[in-house]
Design an enzyme around this catalytic site. Structure first.
Site, PDB file in Angstrom:
ATOM      1  N   ASP A  21       0.785  -1.081   0.168  1.00 25.00           N
ATOM      2  CA  ASP A  21       0.047   0.046  -0.078  1.00 25.00           C
ATOM      3  C   ASP A  21       0.727   1.199  -0.034  1.00 25.00           C
ATOM      4  O   ASP A  21       0.535   2.146  -0.723  1.00 25.00           O
ATOM      5  CB  ASP A  21      -0.935  -0.027   1.197  1.00 25.00           C
ATOM      6  CG  ASP A  21      -0.329  -0.098   2.616  1.00 25.00           C
ATOM      7  OD1 ASP A  21       0.764  -0.371   2.673  1.00 25.00           O
ATOM      8  OD2 ASP A  21      -1.098  -0.181   3.516  1.00 25.00           O
TER       9      ASP A  21
ATOM     10  N   ASP B 238      -5.127   1.756   6.714  1.00 24.33           N
ATOM     11  CA  ASP B 238      -5.881   1.994   7.935  1.00 24.33           C
ATOM     12  C   ASP B 238      -5.199   3.024   9.043  1.00 24.33           C
ATOM     13  O   ASP B 238      -4.315   3.121   8.926  1.00 24.33           O
ATOM     14  CB  ASP B 238      -6.235   0.566   8.722  1.00 24.33           C
ATOM     15  CG  ASP B 238      -4.951   0.179   9.259  1.00 24.33           C
ATOM     16  OD1 ASP B 238      -3.951   0.283   8.440  1.00 24.33           O
ATOM     17  OD2 ASP B 238      -4.989  -0.147  10.429  1.00 24.33           O
TER      18      ASP B 238
ATOM     19  N   ASP C 248       7.069   3.904   3.547  1.00 27.17           N
ATOM     20  CA  ASP C 248       7.199   5.090   4.494  1.00 27.17           C
ATOM     21  C   ASP C 248       8.621   5.020   4.816  1.00 27.17           C
ATOM     22  O   ASP C 248       9.470   5.759   4.300  1.00 27.17           O
ATOM     23  CB  ASP C 248       6.126   4.858   5.596  1.00 27.17           C
ATOM     24  CG  ASP C 248       6.227   5.956   6.526  1.00 27.17           C
ATOM     25  OD1 ASP C 248       6.078   7.230   6.072  1.00 27.17           O
ATOM     26  OD2 ASP C 248       5.832   5.607   7.702  1.00 27.17           O
TER      27      ASP C 248
ATOM     28  N   ARG D 108     -10.169   1.527   6.111  1.00 21.85           N
ATOM     29  CA  ARG D 108      -9.676   0.520   4.827  1.00 21.85           C
ATOM     30  C   ARG D 108     -10.965   0.590   3.718  1.00 21.85           C
ATOM     31  O   ARG D 108     -10.434   0.560   2.427  1.00 21.85           O
ATOM     32  CB  ARG D 108      -9.464  -0.933   5.131  1.00 21.85           C
ATOM     33  CG  ARG D 108      -8.280  -1.116   5.964  1.00 21.85           C
ATOM     34  CD  ARG D 108      -7.786  -2.455   6.121  1.00 21.85           C
ATOM     35  NE  ARG D 108      -6.930  -2.696   7.291  1.00 21.85           N
ATOM     36  CZ  ARG D 108      -5.860  -2.806   7.540  1.00 21.85           C
ATOM     37  NH1 ARG D 108      -5.049  -2.176   6.395  1.00 21.85           N
ATOM     38  NH2 ARG D 108      -4.895  -3.023   8.389  1.00 21.85           N
TER      39      ARG D 108
ATOM     40  N   PHE E  59      -0.395  11.592   7.160  1.00 21.42           N
ATOM     41  CA  PHE E  59      -0.784  10.224   7.384  1.00 21.42           C
ATOM     42  C   PHE E  59      -2.219  10.066   6.886  1.00 21.42           C
ATOM     43  O   PHE E  59      -3.157  10.692   6.838  1.00 21.42           O
ATOM     44  CB  PHE E  59      -1.057   9.915   9.019  1.00 21.42           C
ATOM     45  CG  PHE E  59      -1.394   8.370   9.416  1.00 21.42           C
ATOM     46  CD1 PHE E  59      -0.305   7.480   9.679  1.00 21.42           C
ATOM     47  CD2 PHE E  59      -2.627   8.002   9.392  1.00 21.42           C
ATOM     48  CE1 PHE E  59      -0.380   6.404   9.604  1.00 21.42           C
ATOM     49  CE2 PHE E  59      -2.809   6.534   9.565  1.00 21.42           C
ATOM     50  CZ  PHE E  59      -1.507   5.859   9.839  1.00 21.42           C
ATOM     51  N   VAL E  60      -2.234   9.008   5.869  1.00 26.63           N
ATOM     52  CA  VAL E  60      -3.367   9.086   5.101  1.00 26.63           C
ATOM     53  C   VAL E  60      -3.941   7.656   5.230  1.00 26.63           C
ATOM     54  O   VAL E  60      -3.452   6.683   5.576  1.00 26.63           O
ATOM     55  CB  VAL E  60      -2.905   9.085   3.453  1.00 26.63           C
ATOM     56  CG1 VAL E  60      -2.459  10.293   3.087  1.00 26.63           C
ATOM     57  CG2 VAL E  60      -1.745   7.890   3.170  1.00 26.63           C
TER      58      VAL E  60
END
Ligand code: IMP
Ligand code: MG
Length: 186
Positions: free
Chosen positions: A106, A165, A109, A171, A158-159
């Site tokens: 996903d 999630d 980071d 989600r 923060f997405v």
């Protein structure tokens, strides 16, 4: 309005932008691997649970090749928004020796998760291994990771949504949104 929409500060990437990008990535992957795969070889698409599920479900339907699917769970110690760098494999893939593997994630980071998963999988002698990540937050990188197929570079926010999630929620949002900081800063 969905119930979860109330916790979103802003929509960063909407459904149409996601759809366009997934089509583009699928076309690129199909083109690259149609040259790489022998007649009787199938692409092995490995999804990182749970964050990649929504992306992977859409992506594989844009890949015009014979595909097999498998899944892995890697978890890192740390809190919900910061990775510690210590990764453990909670669920592993079946044999990947000699296979062409496309790892689907996903978001990259700090990079710790993908760096260690790639290192572990490379030791098992796949024919090839490539990484496809929907999102990339390059400003947060702490270790080097090569993303072969990247959807969107995003800023340090923060997405959630489209598989991503916070505390197991959001989600199922169909877009990628920035979570209101008051939800995770207590
Ligand atoms: P890394 O090991 O720091 O690269 O972290 C990767 C994992 O942290 C991803 O697979 C996500 O599960 C999670 N993560 C990192 N940033 C975000 C975010 O903005 N929203 C949701 N999950 C995130
Ligand atoms: Mg993840």
């Amino acid at each position: 309005m969905r119930i979860a929409d109330a916790d979103i500060a802003k929509v960063l990437i909407d459904q149409e932008q996601i759809h366009q990008k997934v089509q583009q990535l699928g076309a690129e992957i199909s083109c690259d691997y149609s040259r790489r795969l022998a007649l009787n070889e199938h692409l092995l698409v490995v999804g990182m649970l749970k964050g990649s599920v929504v992306f992977m479900a859409d992506l594989i339907r844009q890949i015009d090749l014979h595909c097999e699917l498998d899944f892995m769970i890697a978890s890192s110690y740390g809190n919900a928004t910061e990775s510690s760098g210590i990764i453990t494999i909670k669920q592993d893939v079946k044999d990947i020796e000699g296979r062409h593997v496309l790892l689907v994630e996903d978001i990259v980071d700090s990079g710790f998760t993908m760096a260690s998963v790639l290192e572990i999988l490379k030791k098992r002698n796949p024919a090839s291994i490539a990484l496809c990540s929907l999102l990339d937050k390059p400003s947060r990188r702490k270790t080097n990771v090569k993303i072969d197929y990247c959807g969107f570079e995003i800023p340090d926010e923060f997405v959630v949504g489209y598989g991503l999630d916070y505390a197991s929620r959001y989600r199922n949002l169909p877009y990628i949104g920035v979570l209101k900081p008051e939800i995770y800063i207590k």
